[in-house]
Write a protein that holds these residues in place. Structure first.
Motif, PDB file in Angstrom:
ATOM      1  N   ILE A 271       0.852  -1.268  -0.037  1.00 43.59           N
ATOM      2  CA  ILE A 271      -0.094  -0.253   0.151  1.00 43.59           C
ATOM      3  C   ILE A 271       0.648   1.187   0.021  1.00 43.59           C
ATOM      4  CG2 ILE A 271      -1.801   1.280   1.171  1.00 43.59           C
ATOM      5  CD1 ILE A 271      -2.789  -1.532   2.287  1.00 43.59           C
ATOM      6  N   GLY A 272       2.040   1.369   0.781  1.00 43.54           N
ATOM      7  CA  GLY A 272       2.938   2.264   0.794  1.00 43.54           C
ATOM      8  C   GLY A 272       3.490   2.812  -0.425  1.00 43.54           C
ATOM      9  N   VAL A 273       3.876   1.696  -1.184  1.00 46.36           N
ATOM     10  CA  VAL A 273       4.533   1.982  -2.492  1.00 46.36           C
ATOM     11  C   VAL A 273       3.448   2.341  -3.679  1.00 46.36           C
ATOM     12  CG1 VAL A 273       5.942   0.902  -4.198  1.00 46.36           C
ATOM     13  CG2 VAL A 273       6.628   0.688  -2.097  1.00 46.36           C
ATOM     14  N   THR A 274       2.365   1.432  -3.660  1.00 47.66           N
ATOM     15  CA  THR A 274       1.459   1.600  -4.691  1.00 47.66           C
ATOM     16  C   THR A 274       0.416   2.464  -4.665  1.00 47.66           C
ATOM     17  OG1 THR A 274       2.080  -0.968  -4.960  1.00 47.66           O
ATOM     18  CG2 THR A 274       0.224   0.088  -6.330  1.00 47.66           C
ATOM     19  N   SER A 275      -0.178   2.667  -3.431  1.00 47.50           N
ATOM     20  CA  SER A 275      -1.115   3.590  -3.118  1.00 47.50           C
ATOM     21  C   SER A 275      -2.393   2.682  -3.236  1.00 47.50           C
ATOM     22  CB  SER A 275      -1.173   4.860  -3.816  1.00 47.50           C
ATOM     23  OG  SER A 275      -1.807   4.665  -4.958  1.00 47.50           O
ATOM     24  N   TRP A 276      -3.536   3.120  -2.333  1.00 49.81           N
ATOM     25  CA  TRP A 276      -4.592   2.240  -2.493  1.00 49.81           C
ATOM     26  C   TRP A 276      -5.446   2.357  -3.693  1.00 49.81           C
ATOM     27  CZ3 TRP A 276      -9.649   3.743  -3.056  1.00 49.81           C
ATOM     28  CH2 TRP A 276     -10.929   2.883  -2.669  1.00 49.81           C
ATOM     29  N   SER A 280      -5.463  -3.071  -7.929  1.00 52.32           N
ATOM     30  CA  SER A 280      -6.623  -3.733  -8.759  1.00 52.32           C
ATOM     31  C   SER A 280      -6.898  -4.914  -8.133  1.00 52.32           C
ATOM     32  CB  SER A 280      -6.176  -4.064 -10.324  1.00 52.32           C
ATOM     33  OG  SER A 280      -7.229  -4.875 -10.748  1.00 52.32           O
ATOM     34  N   PRO A 281      -8.399  -5.176  -7.905  1.00 52.74           N
ATOM     35  CA  PRO A 281      -8.936  -6.520  -7.215  1.00 52.74           C
ATOM     36  C   PRO A 281      -8.592  -7.750  -8.040  1.00 52.74           C
ATOM     37  CG  PRO A 281     -10.506  -5.120  -8.017  1.00 52.74           C
ATOM     38  CD  PRO A 281      -9.430  -4.329  -8.390  1.00 52.74           C
ATOM     39  N   ASP A 282      -8.257  -7.640  -9.307  1.00 51.18           N
ATOM     40  CA  ASP A 282      -8.323  -8.715 -10.291  1.00 51.18           C
ATOM     41  C   ASP A 282      -6.923  -9.278 -10.545  1.00 51.18           C
ATOM     42  OD1 ASP A 282     -11.039  -8.875 -10.484  1.00 51.18           O
ATOM     43  OD2 ASP A 282     -11.004  -7.182 -11.896  1.00 51.18           O
ATOM     44  N   VAL A 283      -5.664  -8.330 -10.039  1.00 46.90           N
ATOM     45  CA  VAL A 283      -4.499  -8.772 -10.045  1.00 46.90           C
ATOM     46  C   VAL A 283      -3.721  -8.907  -8.860  1.00 46.90           C
ATOM     47  CG1 VAL A 283      -2.291  -8.223 -11.553  1.00 46.90           C
ATOM     48  CG2 VAL A 283      -4.638  -7.425 -12.497  1.00 46.90           C
ATOM     49  N   SER A 284      -2.639  -9.658  -8.859  1.00 43.97           N
ATOM     50  CA  SER A 284      -1.934 -10.046  -7.664  1.00 43.97           C
ATOM     51  C   SER A 284      -1.216  -8.653  -7.433  1.00 43.97           C
ATOM     52  CB  SER A 284      -0.908 -10.926  -7.688  1.00 43.97           C
ATOM     53  OG  SER A 284      -0.006 -10.823  -6.651  1.00 43.97           O
ATOM     54  N   PRO A 285      -1.215  -8.081  -6.259  1.00 42.43           N
ATOM     55  CA  PRO A 285      -0.798  -6.748  -5.945  1.00 42.43           C
ATOM     56  C   PRO A 285       0.854  -6.801  -5.786  1.00 42.43           C
ATOM     57  CG  PRO A 285      -1.727  -7.704  -4.008  1.00 42.43           C
ATOM     58  CD  PRO A 285      -2.225  -8.443  -4.909  1.00 42.43           C
ATOM     59  N   PHE A 286       1.289  -8.105  -5.673  1.00 44.03           N
ATOM     60  CA  PHE A 286       2.708  -8.118  -5.497  1.00 44.03           C
ATOM     61  C   PHE A 286       3.521  -8.100  -7.047  1.00 44.03           C
ATOM     62  CE2 PHE A 286       1.157 -10.170  -1.820  1.00 44.03           C
ATOM     63  CZ  PHE A 286       2.101 -10.258  -0.895  1.00 44.03           C
ATOM     64  N   VAL A 287       2.751  -8.737  -7.824  1.00 43.97           N
ATOM     65  CA  VAL A 287       3.088  -8.510  -9.238  1.00 43.97           C
ATOM     66  C   VAL A 287       2.944  -7.055  -9.905  1.00 43.97           C
ATOM     67  CG1 VAL A 287       2.644  -8.998 -11.728  1.00 43.97           C
ATOM     68  CG2 VAL A 287       2.564 -11.035  -9.848  1.00 43.97           C
ATOM     69  N   MET A 288       1.699  -6.463  -9.314  1.00 45.01           N
ATOM     70  CA  MET A 288       1.498  -5.035  -9.541  1.00 45.01           C
ATOM     71  C   MET A 288       2.634  -4.180  -9.206  1.00 45.01           C
ATOM     72  SD  MET A 288      -1.961  -3.234 -10.001  1.00 45.01           S
ATOM     73  CE  MET A 288      -2.318  -3.213  -8.009  1.00 45.01           C
ATOM     74  N   LEU A 289       2.837  -4.464  -8.083  1.00 42.38           N
ATOM     75  CA  LEU A 289       4.082  -3.448  -7.338  1.00 42.38           C
ATOM     76  C   LEU A 289       5.135  -3.273  -8.307  1.00 42.38           C
ATOM     77  CD1 LEU A 289       4.771  -3.162  -3.805  1.00 42.38           C
ATOM     78  CD2 LEU A 289       6.737  -3.277  -5.299  1.00 42.38           C
ATOM     79  N   PHE A 290       5.819  -4.269  -8.730  1.00 39.86           N
ATOM     80  CA  PHE A 290       6.931  -4.108  -9.369  1.00 39.86           C
ATOM     81  C   PHE A 290       6.688  -3.538 -11.106  1.00 39.86           C
ATOM     82  CE2 PHE A 290       8.497  -6.694  -6.104  1.00 39.86           C
ATOM     83  CZ  PHE A 290       9.876  -6.041  -5.823  1.00 39.86           C
ATOM     84  N   ALA A 291       5.432  -4.082 -11.326  1.00 35.64           N
ATOM     85  CA  ALA A 291       5.025  -3.679 -12.931  1.00 35.64           C
ATOM     86  C   ALA A 291       4.870  -2.063 -13.058  1.00 35.64           C
ATOM     87  CB  ALA A 291       3.813  -4.297 -13.271  1.00 35.64           C
ATOM     88  N   LYS A 292       4.054  -1.683 -11.906  1.00 35.75           N
ATOM     89  CA  LYS A 292       3.922  -0.080 -11.914  1.00 35.75           C
ATOM     90  C   LYS A 292       5.218   0.733 -11.691  1.00 35.75           C
ATOM     91  CE  LYS A 292      -0.981   0.289 -10.985  1.00 35.75           C
ATOM     92  NZ  LYS A 292      -1.201   1.057 -12.085  1.00 35.75           N
ATOM     93  N   ALA A 293       5.923  -0.057 -11.018  1.00 37.87           N
ATOM     94  CA  ALA A 293       7.456   0.635 -10.471  1.00 37.87           C
ATOM     95  C   ALA A 293       8.219   0.417 -11.903  1.00 37.87           C
ATOM     96  CB  ALA A 293       8.135  -0.187  -9.377  1.00 37.87           C
ATOM     97  N   GLY A 294       7.662   0.184 -12.944  1.00 38.67           N
ATOM     98  CA  GLY A 294       8.609   0.105 -14.071  1.00 38.67           C
ATOM     99  C   GLY A 294       9.905  -0.926 -14.274  1.00 38.67           C
ATOM    100  N   LEU A 295       9.384  -2.155 -13.484  1.00 37.25           N
ATOM    101  CA  LEU A 295      10.549  -3.076 -13.559  1.00 37.25           C
ATOM    102  C   LEU A 295       9.583  -4.414 -13.936  1.00 37.25           C
ATOM    103  CD1 LEU A 295      11.919  -2.187  -9.867  1.00 37.25           C
ATOM    104  CD2 LEU A 295      12.871  -1.800 -12.249  1.00 37.25           C
ATOM    105  N   PRO A 296       9.455  -4.529 -15.249  1.00 41.40           N
ATOM    106  CA  PRO A 296       8.700  -5.762 -15.673  1.00 41.40           C
ATOM    107  C   PRO A 296       9.272  -6.991 -15.344  1.00 41.40           C
ATOM    108  CG  PRO A 296       9.600  -4.427 -17.569  1.00 41.40           C
ATOM    109  CD  PRO A 296       9.863  -3.633 -16.292  1.00 41.40           C
TER     110      PRO A 296
END
Length: 479
Positions: A271-276, A280-296
């Motif tokens: 939550i601290g890195v991604t923001s609430w 997305s409720p349909d995607v793993s937040p662990f995966v999304m954290l790094f994807a949004k960080a620009g680290l595919p």
């Protein structure tokens, strides 16, 4: 020919093994890591996104509450299990203190809870594979995963332990790395390519504490409970654990620290890195954290870890459902063939094959409900309800144990803290979690279907009793 005559002939032919011949192949290394793996389930990797989306930052309170009462269940189970070394699993002491009917209902319900959990896990495996292959049907990797895990469990209990050890190790290392990375991002005020700055303000913002009100807060309990499914797996391994009186207390007592590390800290950094608002409720937040960080590349690694997490949980499901069905057969609550052990590996092979067949049938639901998250929600709700029933039976057995055997409680070196009071509080909490499922459309359908299972069990119990009475009549007439 009567059932008892068949069993005697099979024993004489060496086709059935006594229950004591299950091989004690699980060492402390295996048990400790399996306990870690049980505390990090598919509900955390896949379900956390939906939980955060509906509950906001109050998800931290939800995980803490459920984790606390789960620890109480484990302490109750540990005390009663270790009061007698001939208990193979918690189903044995339920039979001892609540009677054969309770054991019948618990054993089959716990078996079904793991079959359903395994279905949810392999369905999620299909969803994770779609990260790399978006056009792949989810059923193909789901069925492949199930076949692979069935093969692992056929080889030996040590092979199960080794597979689970490495699956769990991958999860543990990854979550620790994620916490350290996320902590560094928050500390340095790292900003993602889409302009979101990592900050603890995302956690302290009052608007995202309960963004959907009390209804959203209550909706978070179902996935949270499913996330903890598997912690009680330690209670099915006693018969195959080396030195359980030393190993089990250590594994159980380590749970609170694991809950703080793997649930509280991981949710905090996500939550601290991604923001609430970006979760997305349909995607793993662990995966999304790094994807949004620009680290595919890192996101792909986390997706692989989430895949192994689901495989780990499914592996536990195959093991636990097999051993529970074996125990049911030993207690004559299931067909006698389910207690047959393989000659070389001492695995309950027919219990394994039957359980995997049931999991296969459920996995084919992907043809009817192709959306992975929709099917996961339905199946995980059913699993959560059944496992709550199992936890409640453990707690009720503890109350009867305290009443009937105060001598064993007095002699116990692993007493449950505030035993009777905490047991009643835990039962009240689990009753509360069942009631709140009435108010969520996603969970209400599974809750309404659950009574059908218990009605079916009641019918089978009556049929079993009638058959036993007929057999007794026949045997007495021949005597």
């Amino acid at each position: 020919m009567t059932l008892e005559k068949i069993e005697r002939q099979e024993n004489a032919a060496g086709k059935l093994d006594a229950p004591e011949k299950l091989h004690r192949g699980l060492s402390e290394r295996h048990i400790q890591m399996i306990a870690l793996g049980g505390a990090i389930g598919t509900g955390l990797f896949m379900g956390a996104g939906k939980n955060i989306a509906v509950s906001g930052t109050s998800i931290l309170i939800i995980y803490m509450l459920v984790g606390f009462f789960m620890y109480m269940v484990m302490r109750a189970m540990g005390e009663v299990l270790l009061s007698r070394l001939d208990y193979r699993s918690f189903a044995d002491f339920v039979a001892d203190y609540l009677g054969p009917k309770a054991s019948f209902f618990l054993g089959w319900s716990y078996w079904l809870s793991w079959v359903v959990t395994c279905i949810a896990d392999v369905v999620v495996c299909g969803g994770y594979m779609q990260y790399w292959f978006p056009h792949m049907s989810a059923w193909a990797p789901a069925l492949f995963t199930l076949g692979l895990l069935c093969l692992f469990n056929m080889l030996s209990v040590k092979m199960f332990g080794e597979a689970e050890f490495w699956f769990a190790l991958i999860k543990v290392v990854t979550i620790v790395a994620l916490i350290l990375t996320g902590g560094w991002m928050i500390a340095t005020g790292w900003t993602s390519p889409d302009g979101v700055r990592a900050s603890m303000h995302h956690l302290s913002d009052p608007e995202v504490f309960m963004p959907h009100g009390i209804a959203g807060f209550l909706a978070g309990f179902q996935i949270a409970i499913f996330s903890y499914t598997g912690i009680e797996l330690l209670g099915t391994m006693t018969a195959e654990t080396k030195d359980p009186q030393r190993i089990l207390p250590k594994a159980i007592n380590a749970l609170p620290l694991r809950i703080i590390i793997f649930y509280m800290l991981s949710m905090t950094v996500i939550i601290g890195v991604t923001s609430w608002g970006a979760i997305s409720p349909d995607v793993s937040p662990f995966v999304m954290l790094f994807a949004k960080a620009g680290l595919p590349a890192a996101a792909a690694v986390i997706n692989f870890v989430a895949l192994t997490s689901a495989m780990s949980s499914a592996n536990s499901g195959v093991y636990s459902s097999t051993r529970m069905l074996y125990g049911l057969s030993i207690e004559k609550h299931a067909h006698w063939q389910f207690r047959i052990l393989s000659r070389t590996t001492l695995i309950p092979i027919r219990s394994l094959l039957f359980s995997c067949f049931c999991m296969l049938s459920g996995t084919l639901l992907l043809f009817l409900v192709p959306n992975v998250m929709t099917l996961f929600t339905i199946v995980s709700t059913l699993a959560a309800i059944l496992v709550i029933y199992s936890w409640a039976m453990i707690l009720i057995s503890y109350l009867v144990y305290r009443k009937k055997r105060p001598d064993l409680h007095a002699a116990s070196s692993f007493k449950m803290p505030a035993g009777i009071v905490m047991t009643w509080l835990s039962l009240a909490f689990f009753a509360f979690t069942i009631v709140i499922m009435l108010f969520d459309p996603d969970t209400l359908s599974a809750l309404c279907a659950t009574p059908l299972w218990f009605i079916m069990l009641f019918i089978f119990w009556k049929m079993k009793q009638r058959k036993e009475q007929q057999m007794t009549t026949v045997i007495n007439s021949q005597a």
